[in-house]
Design an enzyme around this catalytic site. Structure first.
Site, PDB file in Angstrom:
ATOM      1  N   ARG A  77       0.845  -1.202   0.000  1.00  0.00           N
ATOM      2  CA  ARG A  77       0.000   0.000   0.000  1.00  0.00           C
ATOM      3  C   ARG A  77       0.873   1.242   0.000  1.00  0.00           C
ATOM      4  NH1 ARG A  77      -4.974  -1.631   3.171  1.00  0.00           N
ATOM      5  NH2 ARG A  77      -4.482  -3.758   3.701  1.00  0.00           N
ATOM      6  N   HIS A 426     -21.441  44.175  -4.905  1.00  0.00           N
ATOM      7  CA  HIS A 426     -22.635  44.483  -4.123  1.00  0.00           C
ATOM      8  C   HIS A 426     -23.350  43.220  -3.663  1.00  0.00           C
ATOM      9  CE1 HIS A 426     -26.891  45.705  -3.630  1.00  0.00           C
ATOM     10  NE2 HIS A 426     -26.358  46.808  -3.110  1.00  0.00           N
ATOM     11  N   ARG A 533     -23.362  50.648   7.692  1.00  0.00           N
ATOM     12  CA  ARG A 533     -23.377  51.398   6.427  1.00  0.00           C
ATOM     13  C   ARG A 533     -24.729  52.095   6.341  1.00  0.00           C
ATOM     14  NH1 ARG A 533     -20.633  46.276   4.682  1.00  0.00           N
ATOM     15  NH2 ARG A 533     -18.823  46.813   3.417  1.00  0.00           N
ATOM     16  N   ARG A 589     -21.102  54.657  10.068  1.00  0.00           N
ATOM     17  CA  ARG A 589     -20.383  55.342   8.999  1.00  0.00           C
ATOM     18  C   ARG A 589     -21.308  56.370   8.344  1.00  0.00           C
ATOM     19  NH1 ARG A 589     -18.339  52.030   3.931  1.00  0.00           N
ATOM     20  NH2 ARG A 589     -20.518  52.087   3.312  1.00  0.00           N
ATOM     21  N   GLU A 716      -9.436  54.176   3.499  1.00  0.00           N
ATOM     22  CA  GLU A 716      -9.804  53.406   2.304  1.00  0.00           C
ATOM     23  C   GLU A 716      -8.999  53.832   1.087  1.00  0.00           C
ATOM     24  OE1 GLU A 716     -14.365  52.501   2.351  1.00  0.00           O
ATOM     25  OE2 GLU A 716     -14.038  54.576   2.969  1.00  0.00           O
ATOM     26  N   GLY A 737     -10.824  50.226   5.688  1.00  0.00           N
ATOM     27  CA  GLY A 737     -11.839  49.670   4.782  1.00  0.00           C
ATOM     28  C   GLY A 737     -11.084  48.980   3.656  1.00  0.00           C
ATOM     29  N   THR A 738     -10.789  47.716   3.872  1.00  0.00           N
ATOM     30  CA  THR A 738      -9.866  47.042   2.944  1.00  0.00           C
ATOM     31  C   THR A 738     -10.504  46.684   1.605  1.00  0.00           C
ATOM     32  OG1 THR A 738     -10.341  45.076   4.233  1.00  0.00           O
ATOM     33  CG2 THR A 738      -8.204  46.142   4.606  1.00  0.00           C
ATOM     34  N   ASN A 739     -11.821  46.823   1.494  1.00  0.00           N
ATOM     35  CA  ASN A 739     -12.414  46.591   0.165  1.00  0.00           C
ATOM     36  C   ASN A 739     -11.956  47.699  -0.785  1.00  0.00           C
ATOM     37  OD1 ASN A 739     -13.830  44.557   1.425  1.00  0.00           O
ATOM     38  ND2 ASN A 739     -15.677  45.789   1.695  1.00  0.00           N
ATOM     39  N   CYS A 802     -12.476  46.781   8.742  1.00  0.00           N
ATOM     40  CA  CYS A 802     -13.900  46.513   8.595  1.00  0.00           C
ATOM     41  C   CYS A 802     -14.289  46.121   7.175  1.00  0.00           C
ATOM     42  CB  CYS A 802     -14.736  47.709   9.064  1.00  0.00           C
ATOM     43  SG  CYS A 802     -14.489  49.160   8.038  1.00  0.00           S
TER      44      CYS A 802
END
Ligand code: PEP
Ligand code: MG
EC number: 2.7.9.1
Length: 854
Positions: A77, A426, A533, A589, A716, A737-739, A802
């Protein structure tokens, strides 16, 4: 065999066998030997030995066979370092030849011996000599003639007799398995499972325990003590008399249940002693190997042999329950239990899931943007989703991409699918916030939204009203109603969460925009709201029109008049949020999106708006056109609105302060946090701060009540991170705001990246989708710069993140070691974040690179 050769070693209690030199199976067998389990004699070949074999340097077969006696009958095996990396299939009954056939005929009966020999000839020909399986096609299925014909077929194909020498057979098996490991497919498969390019293969050569015979019960099977699906205690597995290896698991086999079972006969009834012994062995393994193991066993004339043991395969929910039970039984410590569950997997458990054992009819696959699964009728507009809800129907909302006008439809639907978009588009953000299963960027489906039709990747057409199941955990869209299993908020989950709390040393807040979100956040024990938001509060039917009126106001005075009507609505929103959060911090915010997001984009919508506002259609159209921007995400939004139309922020600040006063009357004093979005310059902060402070003073005056609040900045833009030292003196906190920060650092649209991101990741341009996993190298450097410069200017500065990364394990580990105070993520990811944070503390990784920032 030389006892001194660590590369070809008999597995004993003390033999030098290790996972990283001989593989997981060899090591596990040694552990079983140490537990004094009845493991047949086994010899382990190390990675190096197998590598030598692949390169033509065979060890002495005489030495290797020596421990197995004069008439060896063996199986080989694979033993890779991680069992998940796979390996070539096991080869059984090596050593079968005419002499052994004669000997076994006396021992187990001629029929069984013949069947074994015939099957070995086939396996050897096809898997070792790589001959064409068709050569055995027209042979009779069993009996002496079948064996004779098989041997003849071998002879004709190879022009040689079937090898009779076990040493020749074994050498050929070892060579073929060693070489198979080097094949391209095997290499790619294991690399896909995370194996390094140079991963080694070990092999174990084991004496066969036959499972065939006539002196008492003989057979083989597998046993485990828990269900792989639920993790609940249940003896599961199968047993088949007169069988070998895993034949009992083959579909259609007449295998027995193990424990007594209403559905049919069981091993417990057939061979109670062997059954009891097996249960005892599994329990011993659980306790001493500190893991739920599946035993592969053979019963030979009533005697049990344990051939192998594997970690029980498990669904995420089973993994959680198994880890908790092991800790509760004192088998493993709690910190280890916490690390045995992948935090990401927890995410899926909090939602409905498709039964992992059910067949899947996949129509298409997109980006798995929000976990969970749901079944519903296809609808192509938000209005249809709402109408469906009113009729009590579950609907799946399909859109090219979603926008603010779809939010009500998303609330009404049970799942959402979009053609475009990525992890921070979105639909993805809202879907996760609502706990709504979502698949985005599903370009495998051809969308014809006008005709309300979809074409699947295999050409199947779907129309409005057709039933599909959306699996937001895998990204699959399935035809029809797939069987679902419930979300797991059971005791095991609660226990694990409570333990995670004890280890978690970074705050975990939730991004929550509505009372419903806040309730979920509370349910999962979030330590506050890290991002509300506020614009999402304006998409409600009653408010949207007022909002539009505000947008259409020509002068500040008119705007203020409309805002006065919005004020009580906002105040009521905040009072409710404060009440739900019961004194925990709520970070609000100020208004962020471009105004045109509130305006209709099609003619019908424009006409409706003209009617609602009693304005000529041409006026409305002109105004909408005037507000349109080439690049709205970099245009008039965030603090830029606050500077140019200060009335909006003033109204919001007033609503927040009046709500603070109101909510503090009854409950714990509220300390509201106000956050300014999209800042890029210190002056923006100074100006907003002056106005907000003035509103606070006015509300204090009017109400006669004092209150405190904190004003902070959302980082941001790259500039805000670089200038954090200038900004921090005016801000109590910086929330990254890492987006947007990822979008702006890469210059990569978060709404369009989905189209090519998978190509980028596949081709290794980016290691991961940076909207999903924080780019610690680039965006992370900006975070570190912002944090260091901010803290240097203001030591008590509160730091947080966030963006969507707040719920991602790697990002949490990064923020934790960078000294951030908290992370904030969608409410359903709070448990995931808490577990990831606990794990980061228990198994700390390297601290983030110290960037030289000055
Ligand atoms: C962000 O940009 O990271 C953020 C949290 O804000 P939004 O996603 O609303 O732009
Ligand atoms: Mg943003």
């Amino acid at each position: 065999m030389k006892d001194t050769d660590p590369h070809i070693t008999r597995i004993t209690e003390t033999a030098p066998v290790a996972t990283n030199t001989h593989g997981g199976r060899a090591k596990c067998l040694q552990r079983l030997v140490r537990l004094s389990l009845p493991v047949p004699l086994t010899v382990a070949l190390s990675f190096r030995a197998v590598n030598d074999i692949a390169e033509g340097r065979l060890p002495s077969m005489a030495d290797l066979l020596e421990p197995f006696g004069e008439h060896p009958l063996l199986c080989v095996r694979p033993s890779s370092e991680d069992p998940d990396w796979g390996g070539p299939s096991a080869v059984l009954n090596i050593g079968m030849n005419d002499a052994t056939h004669a000997r076994l005929s006396a021992q187990i009966g001629e029929e069984a011996a013949t069947a074994l020999y015939k099957s070995f000839v086939r396996t050897y020909s096809v898997h070792v000599e790589r001959l064409d399986p068709d050569m055995f096609e027209d042979l009779p299925p069993s009996g002496p003639e079948a064996l004779a014909l098989s041997l003849r077929a071998y002879r004709e194909e190879t022009e040689e007799e079937f090898p009779q020498d076990p040493a020749v057979q074994l050498a050929a098996v070892l060579k073929s398995m060693a070489r198979a490991w080097r094949g391209t497919t095997a290499r790619l498969l294991r690399q896909a499972k995370g194996a390094p390019a140079d991963a080694g293969l070990g092999l174990v050569v084991q004496e066969m325990a036959l499972g065939l015979g006539k002196d008492g019960e003989c057979g083989s099977g597998v046993m485990q003590l828990v269900s792989s699906t639920s993790g609940k205690p249940r003896i599961t597995g199968r047993y088949l008399s007169q069988s070998q290896h895993r034949e009992a698991l083959r579909e259609g086999s007449r295998a027995l249940y193990l424990a007594r079972d209403e559905r049919g006969p069981s091993l417990q009834e057939l061979a109670p002693e062997a059954y009891d012994r097996l249960v005892e062995y599994c329990q011993l393994m659980r306790f001493r190997l500190r893991e739920e193991m599946q035993a592969e066993f053979t019963i030979e004339n009533g005697n049990v042999h344990v051939l192998d043991a594997l970690r029980v395969s498990r669904s995420p929910r089973a993994a959680l329950r198994i880890a908790v039970a092991l800790a509760q039984d004192g088998v493993i410590p709690r910190d280890e239990a916490l690390c045995r569950v992948e935090s990401r997997a927890l995410n899926e458990m909090l939602h409905h899931q498709i039964d992992p054992e059910a067949p899947r009819d996949v129509l298409a696959t997109g980006i798995a943007a929000s976990p969970g699964a749901a079944t519903g009728k296809l609808v192509f507009s938000a209005a249809a989703a709402q109408a469906g809800k009113a009729r009590g129907e579950a609907t799946v909302l399909v859109r090219r991409e979603t926008g603010p006008e779809d939010i009500r439809g998303m609330h009404a639907a049970v799942a959402v699918v979009t053609e475009r978009g990525g992890m921070t588009s979105h639909a993805a953000v809202i879907g996760r916030g609502l706990g709504l299963p979502s698949v985005v960027g599903c370009s495998e489906l051809s969308f014809d939204v006008k005709k309300e039709r979809l074409r699947a990747r295999d050409g199947r057409m779907l129309k409005a009203g057709d039933i599909v199941t959306v699996d937001g955990s895998s990204g699959d869209i399935l035809a029809g109603a797939a069987p679902l299993i419930e979300a797991a908020h059971d005791e095991a989950f609660q226990a694990m969460m409570a333990w995670a709390w004890e280890y978690c040393d970074i705050g975990i807040r939730a991004n929550a925009d509505t009372p419903a979100d806040a309730e979920v956040a509370r349910r999962f024990d979030a330590q506050g709201i890290g991002l509300c938001r506020t614009e999402h509060m304006f998409f409600d039917a009653g408010r949207l029109t007022v909002m539009r009126e505000m947008i259409f106001a020509d002068v500040a005075a008119d705007r203020r008049a409309v805002l006065d009507r919005l004020l009580p609505m906002q105040r009521a929103d905040f009072i409710e949020l404060f009440r739900i959060m019961q004194g925990k911090p709520v970070c609000i915010r100020l208004f962020d999106p471009p105004l045109h997001e509130f305006l209709p984009s099609d003619r019908a919508g424009l006409r409706e708006l003209a009617e609602a506002l009693s304005l000529p259609l041409s006026d409305v159209t002109r105004r909408v056109e005037a507000l349109s921007e080439y690049n709205p995400m970099l245009g008039m939004r965030g603090v830029r609105l606050g500077i140019t139309m200060p009335e909006i922020y003033e109204m919001q600040a007033r609503a927040i302060f009046e709500a603070t006063v109101e909510a503090s009357r009854e409950g714990d004093p509220v300390v509201a946090e106000i956050m300014i979005p999209l800042v890029s310059a210190k002056r923006e902060v100074e100006m907003v701060k002056t106005r907000v402070d003035a509103v606070a003073a006015a509300v204090r005056n009017e109400t006669g009540r004092d209150f405190t609040y904190r004003l902070g900045v959302m980082v941001e833009t790259p500039r805000a991170a670089l200038k954090a030292g200038d900004i921090a003196p005016h801000a109590a906190f910086l929330s990254f705001g890492t987006n947007d920060l990822t979008q702006m650092t890469y210059g990569l649209s978060r709404d369009d990246a989905g189209k090519f991101m998978s190509d980028y990741v596949k081709q290794g341009v980016f290691p991961e989708d940076p909207f999903h996993t924080l780019d610690t190298d680039g965006v992370g450097e900006l975070l570190m710069i912002g944090a260091e410069r901010g803290r240097a200017a203001r030591p008590d500065l509160i730091l947080s993140i966030c963006g969507e990364h707040g719920g991602n394990a790697e990002s949490i580990a990064f923020c934790r070691s960078a000294g951030f105070d908290y992370v904030s993520c969608s409410p359903f990811r709070v448990p995931v974040a808490r577990l990831a944070a606990a794990q980061a503390r228990i198994r700390p990784t390297l601290p983030p690179r110290a960037f030289k920032t000055s």
